[in-house]
Design an enzyme around this catalytic site. Structure first.
Site, short mmCIF file in Angstrom:
data_model
loop_
_atom_site.label_atom_id
_atom_site.label_comp_id
_atom_site.label_asym_id
_atom_site.label_seq_id
_atom_site.Cartn_x
_atom_site.Cartn_y
_atom_site.Cartn_z
N THR A 69 0.86 -1.17 0.00
CA THR A 69 0.00 0.00 0.00
C THR A 69 0.90 1.22 0.00
O THR A 69 1.90 1.26 0.70
CB THR A 69 -0.96 0.04 1.21
OG1 THR A 69 -1.68 1.29 1.17
CG2 THR A 69 -0.21 -0.06 2.52
N ASP B 285 0.63 3.95 1.29
CA ASP B 285 0.74 4.63 2.59
C ASP B 285 1.78 4.01 3.48
O ASP B 285 2.10 4.54 4.54
CB ASP B 285 -0.60 4.57 3.35
CG ASP B 285 -1.69 5.33 2.65
OD1 ASP B 285 -2.83 5.27 3.10
OD2 ASP B 285 -1.38 5.98 1.64
N ARG C 275 -4.01 7.81 4.96
CA ARG C 275 -5.29 7.78 5.69
C ARG C 275 -5.04 7.58 7.18
O ARG C 275 -5.49 8.34 8.02
CB ARG C 275 -6.16 6.63 5.19
CG ARG C 275 -7.14 7.02 4.14
CD ARG C 275 -8.13 5.91 3.92
NE ARG C 275 -7.52 4.62 3.69
CZ ARG C 275 -7.92 3.78 2.73
NH1 ARG C 275 -8.87 4.14 1.91
NH2 ARG C 275 -7.38 2.60 2.57
N ARG D 127 0.44 8.30 -6.67
CA ARG D 127 0.14 6.86 -6.74
C ARG D 127 0.02 6.35 -8.17
O ARG D 127 0.16 5.17 -8.43
CB ARG D 127 -1.19 6.60 -6.00
CG ARG D 127 -1.46 5.15 -5.72
CD ARG D 127 -2.75 4.93 -4.96
NE ARG D 127 -3.92 5.20 -5.79
CZ ARG D 127 -5.17 4.99 -5.36
NH1 ARG D 127 -5.37 4.55 -4.13
NH2 ARG D 127 -6.19 5.24 -6.12
N1 LIG Z 1 -11.80 -7.87 7.09
C1 LIG Z 1 -11.91 -8.16 5.78
N2 LIG Z 1 -12.31 -9.37 5.39
C2 LIG Z 1 -12.43 -9.67 4.09
N3 LIG Z 1 -12.17 -8.83 3.09
C3 LIG Z 1 -11.77 -7.60 3.43
C4 LIG Z 1 -11.62 -7.18 4.78
N4 LIG Z 1 -11.22 -5.88 4.78
C5 LIG Z 1 -11.13 -5.50 3.48
N5 LIG Z 1 -11.46 -6.53 2.69
C6 LIG Z 1 -11.48 -6.53 1.23
O1 LIG Z 1 -10.16 -6.41 0.80
C7 LIG Z 1 -10.14 -5.58 -0.34
C8 LIG Z 1 -9.11 -4.50 -0.11
O2 LIG Z 1 -9.45 -3.70 1.03
P1 LIG Z 1 -9.27 -2.10 0.94
O3 LIG Z 1 -10.15 -1.54 -0.12
O4 LIG Z 1 -9.40 -1.57 2.32
O5 LIG Z 1 -7.82 -1.86 0.37
P2 LIG Z 1 -6.43 -2.25 1.05
O6 LIG Z 1 -6.09 -3.65 0.71
O7 LIG Z 1 -6.45 -1.90 2.50
O8 LIG Z 1 -5.48 -1.34 0.22
P3 LIG Z 1 -5.20 0.23 0.44
O9 LIG Z 1 -4.36 0.31 1.69
O10 LIG Z 1 -4.49 0.59 -0.80
O11 LIG Z 1 -6.51 0.92 0.58
C9 LIG Z 1 -11.51 -5.02 -0.58
O12 LIG Z 1 -12.11 -5.70 -1.67
C10 LIG Z 1 -12.24 -5.34 0.69
O13 LIG Z 1 -13.59 -5.67 0.43
O1 LIG Z 2 -8.47 4.99 -4.92
P1 LIG Z 2 -9.25 5.41 -3.74
O2 LIG Z 2 -10.36 4.46 -3.38
O3 LIG Z 2 -9.69 6.85 -3.83
O4 LIG Z 2 -8.25 5.28 -2.51
C1 LIG Z 2 -7.46 6.34 -2.10
C2 LIG Z 2 -6.81 5.84 -0.85
O5 LIG Z 2 -5.99 4.73 -1.14
C3 LIG Z 2 -4.71 4.99 -0.55
O6 LIG Z 2 -3.90 5.44 -1.59
C4 LIG Z 2 -4.11 3.76 0.06
O7 LIG Z 2 -3.75 2.93 -1.00
C5 LIG Z 2 -4.92 6.06 0.46
O8 LIG Z 2 -3.78 6.77 0.77
C6 LIG Z 2 -5.94 6.90 -0.22
O9 LIG Z 2 -6.70 7.67 0.65
#
Ligand SMILES: Nc1ncnc2c1ncn2[C@@H]1O[C@H](COP(=O)(O)OP(=O)(O)OP(=O)(O)O)[C@@H](O)[C@H]1O
Ligand SMILES: O=P(O)(O)OC[C@H]1O[C@](O)(CO)[C@@H](O)[C@@H]1O
Length: 415
Positions: A176, A178, A223, A339
């Site tokens: 990620t 971040d 975030r 990004r």
């Molecule tokens: N606790 C969970 N259990 C199952 N699936 C999850 C859970 N939390 C998030 N997800 C799924 O994982 C995927 C990624 O989650 P999210 O959109 O929060 O991005 P991320 O992997 O945290 O990446 P970023 O940090 O870039 O936002 C999404 O499709 C979401 O539905």
């Molecule tokens: O593409 P989206 O859903 O706007 O997500 C943006 C978010 O994803 C992140 O880039 C994490 O990957 C955050 O820093 C940012 O707020």
């Protein structure tokens, strides 16, 4: 993201003979709603030079039963799930399975399979090799790459695969921009984001040095953690205040941000403020109570715009206290700029390392692991540990001390 996909396809193809590789688009939902796209080294050869993600992306769509059904029904043999939408299906050529480390003599069941490879989300998979007897030699492996949410999803997929006693291993690479994934030294993409942030900071500095009483306000990604803002501050040095989610700040009164900026403008005639998008959420007035509950498709809280709020507050402050003097706020929000660019040289190399580490670990029979460096040593880490771990900025450590000494900003401790 594209570099990891590229390295996985080339690695699987060249190192392990996986010659039927597919990609699927648009998130976890892609497992059950999309069709795989055939990929090969020729097709992905220049993906490391592209920003964004060629196989598209989306949030939400996590339906555990349908995802694992798709893995099972479509004959996925090995899957690499990149980010929260990408899966690469690959195939191990031999051996046993171990949870987060090489299992001893865990006997691998041999499963006949002639099914076409399946890929979920933006998956990449390949048609399994079958022995001349038609028996399938390898063990299916699910690789999952993405941020903290993806890692949580990976834990659920792994547990469900185990519950169904499916002969499928699960591997992952955390990612990620971040850099908020815990345990590993850093996430790929983070250093590229810090490098890209320099351009926004340069623009802010140039603008305010060309103005009378100019304040450059730059809102950076972050975030829940302020790593990008912190590292951009330390690498640029000409920042007057760095505001991150891990520290509170306040505007008015003694020791507040406005008092500090007033002194800076008096001294230098300009100032630059970095603010991470997750900072200040508890000081921004929430006019619309409903907004408190807003979440994105993945269930992440949707934050109030701290940059827009600060810009208005700065303008109100100056109009109130210095109504006869010139003043300007130059507001820059490079959020997606940092990004959407291709990985820089350091991250490009790092992507190859973690991608190949994941393939070798999976092919060697490990499962339920995440690959990444810990204190510079590449490791296989149990996925639950990574999914649970957070990586906030430690405001007691040397880096934050450097920021405080470099900017001389207030400690915002209410007195
Ligand atoms: N606790 C969970 N259990 C199952 N699936 C999850 C859970 N939390 C998030 N997800 C799924 O994982 C995927 C990624 O989650 P999210 O959109 O929060 O991005 P991320 O992997 O945290 O990446 P970023 O940090 O870039 O936002 C999404 O499709 C979401 O539905
Ligand atoms: O593409 P989206 O859903 O706007 O997500 C943006 C978010 O994803 C992140 O880039 C994490 O990957 C955050 O820093 C940012 O707020």
């Amino acid at each position: 993201m594209n570099t990891v996909i590229r390295e996985l396809v080339v690695g699987l193809w060249d190192l392990y003979g996986a010659h039927h590789i597919f990609g699927v688009e648009a998130g976890y939902r892609g497992f059950y709603s999309g069709e795989p796209v055939a990929l090969n080294p020729k097709m992905v050869h220049d993906w490391h030079r592209k920003g964004g993600t060629v196989l598209e992306t989306s949030r939400g769509g996590f339906d555990l039963a349908r995802i694992v059904d798709a893995i099972q029904d479509r004959g996925f043999n090995q899957l690499l799930i990149i980010k929260f939408d990408n899966f690469i299906e690959a195939r191990r050529s031999s051996s046993s399975v171990g949870r987060g480390r090489r299992a001893g003599a865990t006997k691998r069941k041999r499963v006949a399979s002639s099914a076409s490879p399946t890929v979920g989300g933006r998956c990449i998979g390949h048609r399994p090799h079958t022995h001349s007897s038609g028996r399938w030699l390898g063990l299916p492996i699910v690789y999952i790459i993405g941020g903290d949410g993806t890692m949580r999803g990976m834990v659920e997929i792994f547990n469900e695969i185990q519950r169904r006693k499916l002969n499928i291993a699960v591997a992952g690479i955390p990612k990620t921009v971040d850099n908020d994934v815990g345990i590993i030294d850093r996430s790929f993409g983070f250093q590229t984001a810090v490098e890209m942030a320099q351009q926004a900071i340069s623009a802010a500095n140039t603008e305010v040095e060309s103005a009378v009483n100019g304040v450059g306000l730059v809102k950076l990604m972050g975030r829940s953690t302020g790593h990008i803002a912190l590292h951009a501050t330390l690498s640029r040095r000409d920042v007057d205040s760095c505001l991150i989610p891990e520290t509170d700040f306040y505007l008015e009164g003694r020791g507040g941000l406005l008092e500090f900026l007033g002194a800076r403008l008096k001294e230098n005639g300009h100032a630059v403020v970095f603010v991470a998008e997750g900072a200040g959420q508890d000081v921004i007035p929430r006019s619309d109570e409903a907004h408190v509950e807003e979440k994105d498709e993945s269930g992440n809280p949707v934050f109030l715009d701290v940059g827009g709020w600060l810009k208005l507050e700065l303008k109100k402050w100056w109009a109130w206290d210095h109504e006869t003097e010139l003043f300007t706020v130059k507001y820059i929000d490079p959020t997606y700029m940092v990004r959407a660019v291709p990985a820089n040289a350091t991250d490009n190399l790092y992507c190859k390392l973690v991608a190949h580490l994941a393939i070798h670990g999976a092919m060697a029979g490990y499962t339920g692991f995440v690959s990444g460096p810990i204190n510079g040593n590449y490791a296989y880490i149990p996925v639950e540990d990574v999914a649970r771990a957070k990586n906030p900025v430690d405001t007691r450590d040397h880096k934050w001390t450097w920021v405080r000494s470099l900017t001389n900003q207030p400690d915002f401790e209410k007195r």
